[in-house]
Design a protein around this motif. Sequence first.
Motif, mmCIF file in Angstrom:
data_model
loop_
_atom_site.group_PDB
_atom_site.id
_atom_site.type_symbol
_atom_site.label_atom_id
_atom_site.label_comp_id
_atom_site.label_asym_id
_atom_site.label_seq_id
_atom_site.Cartn_x
_atom_site.Cartn_y
_atom_site.Cartn_z
ATOM 1 N N ARG A 23 0.839 -1.204 0.000
ATOM 2 C CA ARG A 23 0.000 0.000 0.000
ATOM 3 C C ARG A 23 0.872 1.252 0.000
ATOM 4 N N LEU A 24 1.931 1.253 0.803
ATOM 5 C CA LEU A 24 2.813 2.420 0.866
ATOM 6 C C LEU A 24 3.611 2.592 -0.425
ATOM 7 N N GLU A 25 3.985 1.477 -1.071
ATOM 8 C CA GLU A 25 4.695 1.570 -2.347
ATOM 9 C C GLU A 25 3.837 2.206 -3.428
ATOM 10 N N LYS A 26 2.544 1.941 -3.360
ATOM 11 C CA LYS A 26 1.614 2.531 -4.338
ATOM 12 C C LYS A 26 1.139 3.909 -3.890
ATOM 13 N N LYS A 27 1.653 4.387 -2.740
ATOM 14 C CA LYS A 27 1.316 5.713 -2.185
ATOM 15 C C LYS A 27 -0.187 5.868 -2.012
ATOM 16 N N MET A 28 -0.783 4.851 -1.379
ATOM 17 C CA MET A 28 -2.220 4.860 -1.109
ATOM 18 C C MET A 28 -2.445 4.972 0.390
ATOM 19 N N SER A 29 -3.528 5.620 0.764
ATOM 20 C CA SER A 29 -3.924 5.629 2.174
ATOM 21 C C SER A 29 -4.830 4.418 2.414
ATOM 22 N N GLN A 30 -5.100 4.152 3.679
ATOM 23 C CA GLN A 30 -6.004 3.043 4.003
ATOM 24 C C GLN A 30 -7.381 3.306 3.422
ATOM 25 N N ALA A 31 -7.820 4.563 3.461
ATOM 26 C CA ALA A 31 -9.137 4.916 2.922
ATOM 27 C C ALA A 31 -9.184 4.694 1.409
ATOM 28 N N ASP A 32 -8.077 5.026 0.709
ATOM 29 C CA ASP A 32 -8.035 4.814 -0.748
ATOM 30 C C ASP A 32 -8.139 3.328 -1.085
ATOM 31 N N LEU A 33 -7.372 2.515 -0.339
ATOM 32 C CA LEU A 33 -7.420 1.073 -0.570
ATOM 33 C C LEU A 33 -8.819 0.531 -0.303
ATOM 34 N N VAL B 74 -12.062 -1.921 7.893
ATOM 35 C CA VAL B 74 -11.678 -3.282 7.507
ATOM 36 C C VAL B 74 -10.189 -3.317 7.169
ATOM 37 N N VAL B 75 -9.738 -2.346 6.381
ATOM 38 C CA VAL B 75 -8.323 -2.286 6.010
ATOM 39 C C VAL B 75 -7.475 -2.060 7.255
ATOM 40 N N GLN B 76 -7.953 -1.188 8.131
ATOM 41 C CA GLN B 76 -7.216 -0.900 9.367
ATOM 42 C C GLN B 76 -7.095 -2.155 10.224
ATOM 43 N N GLU B 77 -8.167 -2.934 10.337
ATOM 44 C CA GLU B 77 -8.122 -4.167 11.126
ATOM 45 C C GLU B 77 -7.160 -5.190 10.514
ATOM 46 N N TYR B 78 -7.128 -5.266 9.189
ATOM 47 C CA TYR B 78 -6.198 -6.194 8.535
ATOM 48 C C TYR B 78 -4.757 -5.783 8.798
ATOM 49 N N GLU B 79 -4.477 -4.478 8.746
ATOM 50 C CA GLU B 79 -3.108 -4.021 8.964
ATOM 51 C C GLU B 79 -2.705 -4.100 10.434
ATOM 52 N N ASN B 80 -3.670 -4.046 11.348
ATOM 53 C CA ASN B 80 -3.360 -4.163 12.775
ATOM 54 C C ASN B 80 -3.336 -5.603 13.240
ATOM 55 N N GLY B 81 -3.815 -6.523 12.394
ATOM 56 C CA GLY B 81 -3.828 -7.936 12.757
ATOM 57 C C GLY B 81 -5.003 -8.333 13.623
ATOM 58 N N LYS B 82 -6.032 -7.515 13.683
ATOM 59 C CA LYS B 82 -7.197 -7.812 14.519
ATOM 60 C C LYS B 82 -8.310 -8.498 13.739
ATOM 61 N N ALA B 83 -8.225 -8.488 12.432
ATOM 62 C CA ALA B 83 -9.301 -9.035 11.603
ATOM 63 C C ALA B 83 -9.184 -10.548 11.468
ATOM 64 N N VAL B 84 -10.337 -11.185 11.348
ATOM 65 C CA VAL B 84 -10.380 -12.603 10.989
ATOM 66 C C VAL B 84 -10.296 -12.639 9.466
ATOM 67 N N PRO B 85 -9.273 -13.289 8.904
ATOM 68 C CA PRO B 85 -9.053 -13.175 7.466
ATOM 69 C C PRO B 85 -10.184 -13.769 6.634
ATOM 70 N N SER B 86 -10.600 -13.009 5.658
ATOM 71 C CA SER B 86 -11.615 -13.444 4.707
ATOM 72 C C SER B 86 -10.936 -13.587 3.346
ATOM 73 N N GLN B 87 -11.130 -14.733 2.709
ATOM 74 C CA GLN B 87 -10.480 -14.982 1.428
ATOM 75 C C GLN B 87 -10.949 -13.986 0.369
ATOM 76 N N ALA B 88 -12.209 -13.566 0.454
ATOM 77 C CA ALA B 88 -12.743 -12.627 -0.535
ATOM 78 C C ALA B 88 -12.061 -11.265 -0.410
ATOM 79 N N VAL B 89 -11.898 -10.785 0.821
ATOM 80 C CA VAL B 89 -11.259 -9.489 1.033
ATOM 81 C C VAL B 89 -9.787 -9.560 0.635
ATOM 82 N N LEU B 90 -9.123 -10.658 1.002
ATOM 83 C CA LEU B 90 -7.721 -10.807 0.626
ATOM 84 C C LEU B 90 -7.555 -10.854 -0.896
#
Length: 144
Positions: A91-101, A111-127
Amino acid sequence: MPSRYPGAMTQDWEPVVLNKSRTKSQDLRDPKAVNQALRAGAPVQTIRKADAGSNKKAAPVVNARKLDEAGEPASLDRVSSNVRQAIQKARLEKKMSQADLAKQINERPQVVQEYENGKAVPSQAVLAKMEKVLGVKLRGKTGK
């Protein structure tokens, strides 16, 4: 032109009371009638209907033996640190914010914030959506 109503019109102000006659089944459910029958010694049958009057759906059946054998409640898998770091780095290489992603994958920013913090239960669709947008392999990575 002839008048429709012959004579003077009057109003009737007397109340009209309509009473419904009670059915036999209603008489049998009456607590006074039941008490009277009990006092008289007449046989009274009570039937409890299973789930009568409840608006609940059937609860899922829980295997009690499995719960007894389990020492601790099973914890849900969380996003591994490898996946978290890969998401942040791409995400940082593409110069995107969490909101943009989040906007590009049609998810909420939380959702993006939870994935980056490691609090989310991984969903294959979101990944999978994140993989398309970021161009990085995220699914199939293991490790804590």
